[in-house]
Design a protein around this motif. Structure first.
Motif, PDB file in Angstrom:
ATOM      1  N   ARG A  84      13.104  19.420  38.004  1.00  0.00           N
ATOM      2  CA  ARG A  84      14.144  20.450  37.880  1.00  0.00           C
ATOM      3  C   ARG A  84      14.469  21.076  39.224  1.00  0.00           C
ATOM      4  O   ARG A  84      15.628  21.393  39.496  1.00  0.00           O
ATOM      5  CB  ARG A  84      13.685  21.542  36.907  1.00  0.00           C
ATOM      6  CG  ARG A  84      13.848  21.228  35.435  1.00  0.00           C
ATOM      7  CD  ARG A  84      13.522  22.455  34.607  1.00  0.00           C
ATOM      8  NE  ARG A  84      14.394  23.582  34.965  1.00  0.00           N
ATOM      9  CZ  ARG A  84      14.065  24.867  34.805  1.00  0.00           C
ATOM     10  NH1 ARG A  84      12.878  25.206  34.322  1.00  0.00           N
ATOM     11  NH2 ARG A  84      14.920  25.811  35.132  1.00  0.00           N
ATOM     12  N   MET A  85      13.453  21.268  40.055  1.00  0.00           N
ATOM     13  CA  MET A  85      13.667  21.901  41.353  1.00  0.00           C
ATOM     14  C   MET A  85      14.711  21.143  42.173  1.00  0.00           C
ATOM     15  O   MET A  85      15.599  21.738  42.792  1.00  0.00           O
ATOM     16  CB  MET A  85      12.346  21.992  42.126  1.00  0.00           C
ATOM     17  CG  MET A  85      12.470  22.672  43.481  1.00  0.00           C
ATOM     18  SD  MET A  85      10.859  22.983  44.247  1.00  0.00           S
ATOM     19  CE  MET A  85      10.296  21.299  44.517  1.00  0.00           C
ATOM     20  N   VAL A  86      14.601  19.817  42.157  1.00  0.00           N
ATOM     21  CA  VAL A  86      15.543  18.996  42.911  1.00  0.00           C
ATOM     22  C   VAL A  86      16.932  19.065  42.289  1.00  0.00           C
ATOM     23  O   VAL A  86      17.934  19.278  42.983  1.00  0.00           O
ATOM     24  CB  VAL A  86      15.055  17.538  42.982  1.00  0.00           C
ATOM     25  CG1 VAL A  86      16.083  16.662  43.696  1.00  0.00           C
ATOM     26  CG2 VAL A  86      13.701  17.460  43.685  1.00  0.00           C
ATOM     27  N   LEU A  87      16.998  18.905  40.966  1.00  0.00           N
ATOM     28  CA  LEU A  87      18.295  18.839  40.294  1.00  0.00           C
ATOM     29  C   LEU A  87      18.981  20.201  40.227  1.00  0.00           C
ATOM     30  O   LEU A  87      20.205  20.298  40.358  1.00  0.00           O
ATOM     31  CB  LEU A  87      18.128  18.260  38.891  1.00  0.00           C
ATOM     32  CG  LEU A  87      17.651  16.803  38.834  1.00  0.00           C
ATOM     33  CD1 LEU A  87      17.545  16.335  37.394  1.00  0.00           C
ATOM     34  CD2 LEU A  87      18.596  15.899  39.618  1.00  0.00           C
ATOM     35  N   GLU A  88      18.206  21.270  40.012  1.00  0.00           N
ATOM     36  CA  GLU A  88      18.800  22.618  40.010  1.00  0.00           C
ATOM     37  C   GLU A  88      19.341  22.949  41.394  1.00  0.00           C
ATOM     38  O   GLU A  88      20.387  23.594  41.527  1.00  0.00           O
ATOM     39  CB  GLU A  88      17.757  23.665  39.584  1.00  0.00           C
ATOM     40  CG  GLU A  88      17.223  23.502  38.180  1.00  0.00           C
ATOM     41  CD  GLU A  88      18.015  24.274  37.132  1.00  0.00           C
ATOM     42  OE1 GLU A  88      19.133  24.740  37.447  1.00  0.00           O
ATOM     43  OE2 GLU A  88      17.512  24.390  36.006  1.00  0.00           O
ATOM     44  N   GLY A  89      18.624  22.502  42.434  1.00  0.00           N
ATOM     45  CA  GLY A  89      19.113  22.714  43.792  1.00  0.00           C
ATOM     46  C   GLY A  89      20.434  21.996  44.021  1.00  0.00           C
ATOM     47  O   GLY A  89      21.368  22.554  44.623  1.00  0.00           O
ATOM     48  N   LEU A  90      20.529  20.760  43.547  1.00  0.00           N
ATOM     49  CA  LEU A  90      21.761  19.982  43.663  1.00  0.00           C
ATOM     50  C   LEU A  90      22.914  20.691  42.953  1.00  0.00           C
ATOM     51  O   LEU A  90      24.019  20.829  43.513  1.00  0.00           O
ATOM     52  CB  LEU A  90      21.549  18.588  43.063  1.00  0.00           C
ATOM     53  CG  LEU A  90      22.796  17.718  42.897  1.00  0.00           C
ATOM     54  CD1 LEU A  90      23.429  17.405  44.240  1.00  0.00           C
ATOM     55  CD2 LEU A  90      22.447  16.433  42.150  1.00  0.00           C
ATOM     56  N   HIS A 144      27.740  16.227  36.040  1.00  0.00           N
ATOM     57  CA  HIS A 144      27.431  15.996  34.627  1.00  0.00           C
ATOM     58  C   HIS A 144      26.131  15.228  34.430  1.00  0.00           C
ATOM     59  O   HIS A 144      25.394  15.479  33.468  1.00  0.00           O
ATOM     60  CB  HIS A 144      28.599  15.266  33.961  1.00  0.00           C
ATOM     61  CG  HIS A 144      29.893  16.016  34.047  1.00  0.00           C
ATOM     62  ND1 HIS A 144      30.078  17.260  33.478  1.00  0.00           N
ATOM     63  CD2 HIS A 144      31.057  15.715  34.682  1.00  0.00           C
ATOM     64  CE1 HIS A 144      31.294  17.687  33.733  1.00  0.00           C
ATOM     65  NE2 HIS A 144      31.913  16.779  34.463  1.00  0.00           N
ATOM     66  N   THR A 145      25.839  14.293  35.308  1.00  0.00           N
ATOM     67  CA  THR A 145      24.605  13.508  35.156  1.00  0.00           C
ATOM     68  C   THR A 145      23.381  14.408  35.308  1.00  0.00           C
ATOM     69  O   THR A 145      22.458  14.386  34.488  1.00  0.00           O
ATOM     70  CB  THR A 145      24.554  12.374  36.191  1.00  0.00           C
ATOM     71  OG1 THR A 145      25.683  11.520  36.000  1.00  0.00           O
ATOM     72  CG2 THR A 145      23.269  11.559  36.039  1.00  0.00           C
ATOM     73  N   LEU A 150      18.926  17.741  33.084  1.00  0.00           N
ATOM     74  CA  LEU A 150      18.310  19.072  33.078  1.00  0.00           C
ATOM     75  C   LEU A 150      18.216  19.631  31.663  1.00  0.00           C
ATOM     76  O   LEU A 150      17.221  20.271  31.304  1.00  0.00           O
ATOM     77  CB  LEU A 150      19.103  20.031  33.970  1.00  0.00           C
ATOM     78  CG  LEU A 150      18.856  19.868  35.467  1.00  0.00           C
ATOM     79  CD1 LEU A 150      19.905  20.633  36.271  1.00  0.00           C
ATOM     80  CD2 LEU A 150      17.459  20.352  35.846  1.00  0.00           C
ATOM     81  N   GLU A 151      19.233  19.404  30.847  1.00  0.00           N
ATOM     82  CA  GLU A 151      19.198  19.901  29.477  1.00  0.00           C
ATOM     83  C   GLU A 151      18.072  19.228  28.695  1.00  0.00           C
ATOM     84  O   GLU A 151      17.361  19.860  27.916  1.00  0.00           O
ATOM     85  CB  GLU A 151      20.543  19.660  28.797  1.00  0.00           C
ATOM     86  CG  GLU A 151      20.635  20.236  27.406  1.00  0.00           C
ATOM     87  CD  GLU A 151      20.421  21.742  27.344  1.00  0.00           C
ATOM     88  OE1 GLU A 151      19.957  22.224  26.287  1.00  0.00           O
ATOM     89  OE2 GLU A 151      20.691  22.434  28.343  1.00  0.00           O
TER      90      GLU A 151
END
Length: 219
Positions: A84-90, A144-145, A150-151
């Motif tokens: 999540r840390m990587v994707l939330e940052g993105l 969207h990906t 994340l969801e």
């Protein structure tokens, strides 16, 4: 065919909601006959729904025992938070480049409501605003990906997230972290937004072991 698909989706959504709200708890057996009666659906539809939720990581199949709600271990919860840390940052970085004036005002209001919730000791209200903020950042990002992944991760980690939300003093710690994310996105500073989102998730990772030692409360 469309009506059948709609019925299938309703069964999946109903079971998923019961898991996410804590009505179905970790390791609880999911009996096809009971679910069929509850959702007025055929056993075949319930079986298909459980298979889809297994693919999402919310349900697990146990040999000779059927299906049950999957319990996520602390070590896995930490791994999920690292991803999540990587994707939330993105998503935060993307949101900073795409945010409109109306969306900026919306994030500002969410931040103000979060301040008020912390000041009044409204822990559950703050938790709901926390979830809303993260969801809106994902939506504003247009990624969207990442949002889909994340969801799914959030759903798998819901029990640990609830423990974290109820951890004494946690809102006071996370409020400035969330406000930093909001400020950076509203300033269109992608680099700062990504850094703020990553800092927030690092804080989550540090706190998860301590929160996990406390007894779980019903969601």
């Amino acid at each position: 065919m469309g009506e059948d698909n709609g019925s299938d989706r309703a069964v999946v959504a109903g079971i998923r909601e019961a898991i996410l709200t804590g009505e179905f708890v970790p390791n609880q057996r999911l009996v096809e006959a009971d679910l069929s009666e509850r959702f007025a659906a055929s056993r075949a539809r319930v079986r298909a729904a459980l298979l889809e939720l297994t693919n999402e990581g919310l349900v697990e199949r146990v040999q000779n025992r059927g299906a049950r709600v999957r319990a996520v271990r602390l070590e896995e919860a930490i791994e999920i938070s690292e991803v999540r840390m990587v994707l939330e940052g993105l998503c935060a970085a993307k949101a900073a480049t795409r945010i409109t004036e109306a969306e900026s005002e919306e994030l500002e209001r969410i931040g103000e409501n979060m301040r008020e919730a912390v000041a009044s000791g409204d822990v559950l209200g703050y938790s709901r605003l926390n979830e809303r903020l993260h969801r809106r950042v994902r939506e504003i990002s247009g990624q969207h990906t990442a949002a889909t992944v994340l969801e799914r991760l959030r759903a798998q980690n819901v029990r640990h997230q609830f423990r974290l939300a109820m951890h004494p003093g946690r809102p006071t710690v996370s409020l400035p972290e969330h406000l930093a994310i909001i400020d950076a996105i509203r300033a269109h500073d992608a680099e700062a937004a990504e850094a703020a989102a990553r800092a927030h998730l690092r804080s989550v990772i540090r706190t998860l072991p301590e929160a996990a030692r406390r007894p779980a409360e019903p969601a």
